[in-house]
Write a protein that holds these residues in place. Sequence first.
Motif, PDB file in Angstrom:
ATOM      1  N   SER A  32      -4.085  -6.995  -7.946  1.00  0.00           N
ATOM      2  CA  SER A  32      -3.510  -5.800  -8.567  1.00  0.00           C
ATOM      3  C   SER A  32      -4.643  -4.891  -9.015  1.00  0.00           C
ATOM      4  N   VAL A  33      -4.578  -3.640  -8.625  1.00  0.00           N
ATOM      5  CA  VAL A  33      -5.604  -2.661  -8.979  1.00  0.00           C
ATOM      6  C   VAL A  33      -4.954  -1.561  -9.821  1.00  0.00           C
ATOM      7  N   ARG A  34      -5.505  -1.347 -11.007  1.00  0.00           N
ATOM      8  CA  ARG A  34      -5.006  -0.295 -11.892  1.00  0.00           C
ATOM      9  C   ARG A  34      -5.722   1.004 -11.549  1.00  0.00           C
ATOM     10  N   VAL A  35      -4.943   2.023 -11.260  1.00  0.00           N
ATOM     11  CA  VAL A  35      -5.485   3.280 -10.752  1.00  0.00           C
ATOM     12  C   VAL A  35      -5.175   4.419 -11.712  1.00  0.00           C
ATOM     13  N   ARG A  36      -6.206   5.192 -12.025  1.00  0.00           N
ATOM     14  CA  ARG A  36      -5.986   6.452 -12.751  1.00  0.00           C
ATOM     15  C   ARG A  36      -6.043   7.589 -11.743  1.00  0.00           C
ATOM     16  N   MET A  37      -4.951   8.350 -11.671  1.00  0.00           N
ATOM     17  CA  MET A  37      -4.893   9.487 -10.759  1.00  0.00           C
ATOM     18  C   MET A  37      -5.520  10.694 -11.452  1.00  0.00           C
ATOM     19  N   VAL A  38      -6.712  11.023 -11.020  1.00  0.00           N
ATOM     20  CA  VAL A  38      -7.521  12.035 -11.705  1.00  0.00           C
ATOM     21  C   VAL A  38      -6.816  13.389 -11.740  1.00  0.00           C
ATOM     22  N   ASN A  39      -6.083  13.712 -10.688  1.00  0.00           N
ATOM     23  CA  ASN A  39      -5.448  15.029 -10.614  1.00  0.00           C
ATOM     24  C   ASN A  39      -4.524  15.302 -11.790  1.00  0.00           C
ATOM     25  N   SER A  40      -3.825  14.269 -12.248  1.00  0.00           N
ATOM     26  CA  SER A  40      -2.836  14.464 -13.309  1.00  0.00           C
ATOM     27  C   SER A  40      -3.106  13.652 -14.564  1.00  0.00           C
ATOM     28  N   GLY A  41      -3.990  12.644 -14.461  1.00  0.00           N
ATOM     29  CA  GLY A  41      -4.219  11.749 -15.587  1.00  0.00           C
ATOM     30  C   GLY A  41      -3.206  10.628 -15.675  1.00  0.00           C
ATOM     31  N   ASP A  42      -2.293  10.545 -14.703  1.00  0.00           N
ATOM     32  CA  ASP A  42      -1.289   9.476 -14.692  1.00  0.00           C
ATOM     33  C   ASP A  42      -1.888   8.175 -14.170  1.00  0.00           C
ATOM     34  N   PHE A  43      -1.163   7.073 -14.398  1.00  0.00           N
ATOM     35  CA  PHE A  43      -1.638   5.753 -14.000  1.00  0.00           C
ATOM     36  C   PHE A  43      -0.630   5.073 -13.083  1.00  0.00           C
ATOM     37  N   ALA A  44      -1.120   4.139 -12.287  1.00  0.00           N
ATOM     38  CA  ALA A  44      -0.268   3.320 -11.437  1.00  0.00           C
ATOM     39  C   ALA A  44      -0.988   2.006 -11.180  1.00  0.00           C
ATOM     40  N   THR A  45      -0.213   0.977 -10.858  1.00  0.00           N
ATOM     41  CA  THR A  45      -0.788  -0.315 -10.496  1.00  0.00           C
ATOM     42  C   THR A  45      -0.304  -0.683  -9.104  1.00  0.00           C
ATOM     43  N   ALA A  46      -1.248  -0.929  -8.200  1.00  0.00           N
ATOM     44  CA  ALA A  46      -0.929  -1.302  -6.822  1.00  0.00           C
ATOM     45  C   ALA A  46      -1.229  -2.785  -6.628  1.00  0.00           C
ATOM     46  N   THR A  47      -0.246  -3.523  -6.103  1.00  0.00           N
ATOM     47  CA  THR A  47      -0.405  -4.954  -5.859  1.00  0.00           C
ATOM     48  C   THR A  47      -0.198  -5.230  -4.375  1.00  0.00           C
ATOM     49  N   PHE A  48      -1.108  -6.011  -3.790  1.00  0.00           N
ATOM     50  CA  PHE A  48      -1.103  -6.223  -2.344  1.00  0.00           C
ATOM     51  C   PHE A  48      -1.727  -7.586  -2.039  1.00  0.00           C
ATOM     52  N   PRO A  49      -1.472  -8.158  -0.845  1.00  0.00           N
ATOM     53  CA  PRO A  49      -1.971  -9.499  -0.532  1.00  0.00           C
ATOM     54  C   PRO A  49      -3.464  -9.525  -0.215  1.00  0.00           C
ATOM     55  N   THR A  50      -4.136 -10.534  -0.765  1.00  0.00           N
ATOM     56  CA  THR A  50      -5.557 -10.766  -0.467  1.00  0.00           C
ATOM     57  C   THR A  50      -5.782 -12.268  -0.280  1.00  0.00           C
ATOM     58  N   PRO A  51      -5.150 -12.885   0.707  1.00  0.00           N
ATOM     59  CA  PRO A  51      -5.330 -14.322   0.910  1.00  0.00           C
ATOM     60  C   PRO A  51      -6.790 -14.648   1.223  1.00  0.00           C
ATOM     61  N   GLY A  52      -7.307 -15.677   0.549  1.00  0.00           N
ATOM     62  CA  GLY A  52      -8.693 -16.052   0.765  1.00  0.00           C
ATOM     63  C   GLY A  52      -9.693 -15.025   0.278  1.00  0.00           C
ATOM     64  N   GLY A  53      -9.230 -14.091  -0.573  1.00  0.00           N
ATOM     65  CA  GLY A  53     -10.153 -13.097  -1.121  1.00  0.00           C
ATOM     66  C   GLY A  53     -10.447 -11.932  -0.211  1.00  0.00           C
ATOM     67  N   ARG A  54      -9.600 -11.698   0.816  1.00  0.00           N
ATOM     68  CA  ARG A  54      -9.779 -10.565   1.725  1.00  0.00           C
ATOM     69  C   ARG A  54      -8.465  -9.806   1.845  1.00  0.00           C
ATOM     70  N   VAL A  55      -8.561  -8.490   1.946  1.00  0.00           N
ATOM     71  CA  VAL A  55      -7.351  -7.689   2.106  1.00  0.00           C
ATOM     72  C   VAL A  55      -6.699  -8.015   3.442  1.00  0.00           C
ATOM     73  N   ASP A  56      -5.395  -8.299   3.393  1.00  0.00           N
ATOM     74  CA  ASP A  56      -4.636  -8.583   4.605  1.00  0.00           C
ATOM     75  C   ASP A  56      -3.629  -7.452   4.805  1.00  0.00           C
ATOM     76  N   TYR A  57      -3.819  -6.688   5.875  1.00  0.00           N
ATOM     77  CA  TYR A  57      -2.948  -5.546   6.133  1.00  0.00           C
ATOM     78  C   TYR A  57      -1.719  -5.919   6.955  1.00  0.00           C
ATOM     79  N   SER A  58      -1.681  -7.115   7.493  1.00  0.00           N
ATOM     80  CA  SER A  58      -0.551  -7.525   8.318  1.00  0.00           C
ATOM     81  C   SER A  58       0.573  -8.048   7.431  1.00  0.00           C
ATOM     82  N   GLY A  59       1.799  -7.859   7.876  1.00  0.00           N
ATOM     83  CA  GLY A  59       2.940  -8.313   7.090  1.00  0.00           C
ATOM     84  C   GLY A  59       4.237  -7.931   7.755  1.00  0.00           C
ATOM     85  N   ASP A  60       5.336  -8.121   7.048  1.00  0.00           N
ATOM     86  CA  ASP A  60       6.665  -7.914   7.616  1.00  0.00           C
ATOM     87  C   ASP A  60       7.408  -6.738   7.004  1.00  0.00           C
ATOM     88  N   THR A  61       6.719  -5.908   6.220  1.00  0.00           N
ATOM     89  CA  THR A  61       7.380  -4.793   5.551  1.00  0.00           C
ATOM     90  C   THR A  61       7.430  -3.574   6.455  1.00  0.00           C
TER      91      THR A  61
END
Length: 359
Positions: free
Chosen positions: A121-150
């Motif tokens: 999970s990466v907490r992001v501050r959107m500089v343009n507006s000062g708003d925040f968001a949290t993005a959560t995504f798979p990192t099996p074995g400590g590497r970003v995995d872009y493949s999936g079923d979504t």
Amino acid sequence: MTSPAEVRCMLMRGGTSKGAYFLADDLPTEESVRDELLLRVMGSPDPRQIDGLGGAHPLTSKVAVVSPSADSEADVDYLFLQVAVDRAEVSDRQNCGNLLAGVGPFAVERGLVPAGTDETSVRVRMVNSGDFATATFPTPGGRVDYSGDTEISGVPGRAAAVVIEFPPGRDELLPTGNVRDTVGGIEVTCVDNGMPTVLIPAEALKITGQEDPKDLESNRELTARLHDIRLAAGHLMGLGDVDGTTVPKLTLVSAPRHGGAVTTRTFIPDRVHTSIGVLGAASVAAGLRIEGSVAHGIAALPDEGDRLRIEHPSGFTDIESSIDRTPEGGLRARRTAVVRTARKIFDGIVFPVPRTGGH
């Protein structure tokens, strides 16, 4: 820092957009120098952007600039820059929720945030507006995995889910203070849940709201009227003179046709979005929830749950949205979450058009 002859860059698809992602440290610090460089990187101004990375459309002429955040509530800062296609203009007047989907993976790829063993999970501050968001995504074995079923509408195939959750809103949803305003002779609802948006009933413009984007773009009478509405709404929303900018977005709403909550057509500002932006969808969803809004009576709202399906030209976007009252009696977002996908397309060096080069 002078304008470099080559720049480290990652091209990524984020949601239904595509853009060039850079570390802030890899770009000039002076804004004018940076923007001039990015125009050459993307190949602007040129309708085809034939000599750069841009794809001849606002949705594929975008830039994300990422850096470590000094804010205790965020891991990284994300500055979004919209690079115009056919004119020499770079704008930071808005956020982009689609490119936001790629910011977390990019931050891990560049070593700004350590990867978890299963997901990150990466907490992001959107500089343009000062708003925040949290993005959560798979990192099996400590590497970003872009493949999936979504699957998401507007993107072929499947990929790993990126769940983007926004904290409860701190600002009121109605920047004009009114549930409805009359602009250009028609009633609209101005709402901002991360993206300043003007909701307009399609029938008020004597169209169905089901038209193909190209047909709407070619309707000169319609686009001229919408241009005037956008300028007037910009002042009402406290945005000042919005001529030459891409906010506020104008979203035409009509009854759903495929089991969703509402059908949309969004102008950005002259081209019609082939789907809908993440933050634009968040604002539309919040607007649907506001009793008395121009969209509330049009929408087919579910009897229970927060999930709403926003129909758009290439399918739909599912978004979870709920609102509540502020202590002062206004309205604010209580929960907003959306599932997107992202994919790394290339990681390497981009060579901008030389300053002395001709076309």
